[in-house]
Design a protein around this motif. Structure first.
Motif: not given
Length: 299
Positions: A191-193, A196-198, A286-289
């Motif tokens: 769920v966290a992923f 986070g991706s949203l 998003q790439l850095i994260a």
């Protein structure tokens, strides 16, 4: 009777009406001023009409065309684009157009983010996943106006369930913990992923709009979630068996991170009509994260 006589008298004494004088010629003086019976020139010179197709009042292609005098508005019926019309598009003449016809050219120009003009039909989820890997440019262009929530949420959640086993410490803790505790940890990670991706996809979309993009937010966020999960899948598979600190896993992680950067840039560029430097800049956070959280595991 007196009034009647007066009326008759007036009518009988009325002088005969003078014939109306003809109006002066529209182009210059009368013929007598040129001497010798020479006719005055006519301006503009009269057009020699072809025997058929362009003759005023004739028939061309089954439609009758009415020709008004020179200087008068003209109205065309049927095929008003006839090639025999010498006055078309000239000053002083009116050209008729059909409803929804663009007289200035083709107006079917595509605008990004316009849901009413989709770039292509919606792809099946199998074609979508294979297209992101094998033909990303065409796939992103075709799906730029179609939400992909189903595949995006499903793939991201499944990736999150397995992501906990990609790190040595979390994998050992999950294996040694009771089943219910391990299951709870795995579900929470999944769920966290997704959440986070949203959030990261929304940030990418917002940056793209700030840089001049005009794409829709649902395809952008959904496709970014798929890119984030699919590109890290090879590293995760090796990390589950070899450990996150293995050299091969590190090499695969950096290679897939570069591939993610290329896919993010292509997706944002196609979805928002942006040049690749701006598209890469919109995907930078998003790439850095992705590098910090997944590849390096520093957060």
């Amino acid at each position: 009777m007196a009034g009647f006589r007066i009326g008759r008298g007036r009518g009988n004494n009325r002088p005969p009406q003078q014939p109306q004088q003809a109006p002066p010629p529209p182009y210059g003086p009368s013929q007598g001023q040129y001497g010798g019976g020479q006719a005055a020139p006519s301006y503009p010179p009269q057009q020699q009409w072809p025997p058929s197709g362009g003759r005023p009042g004739g028939h061309s292609g089954g439609h009758q065309q009415a020709r008004a005098p020179h200087g008068e508005p003209e109205y065309f019926g049927g095929d008003h684009h006839a090639a025999g019309d010498p006055y078309a598009n000239n000053p002083g003449h009116t050209r008729a157009f059909s409803i929804n016809e663009d007289p200035y050219g083709d107006a079917a120009t595509y605008h990004a983010g316009s849901a009413s003009v989709p770039a292509g039909p919606r792809l099946h989820w199998k074609e979508l996943l294979s297209g992101i890997v094998l033909r990303p440019g065409a796939t992103f262009l075709q799906m730029r106006d179609h939400p992909v929530w189903g595949p995006a949420l499903t793939i991201t959640f499944l990736y999150g369930l397995l992501a906990i086993f990609g790190f040595d410490q979390t994998r050992d803790e999950a294996i040694k913990a009771p089943f219910t505790t391990a299951l709870t940890s795995v579900m929470i990670t999944g769920v966290a992923f997704v959440i986070g991706s949203l959030i990261l996809g929304a940030v990418t979309h917002t940056l793209a709009r700030q840089l001049g993009g005009d794409g829709a937010w649902q395809p952008t966020v959904g496709l970014s979630m798929l890119i984030m999960s699919l590109t890290d899948a090879p590293r995760l598979v090796f990390a589950m068996f070899l450990g996150g600190d293995n050299s091969l896993v590190q090499v695969v992680g950096w290679a897939t991170w570069l591939a993610a950067g290329a896919l993010f840039t292509s997706m944002v560029s196609k979805s928002h009509d942006l040049p690749w430097p701006k598209a890469l800049g919109a995907s930078a956070i998003q790439l850095i994260a992705l590098l910090s959280i997944i590849k390096l595991g520093t957060i």
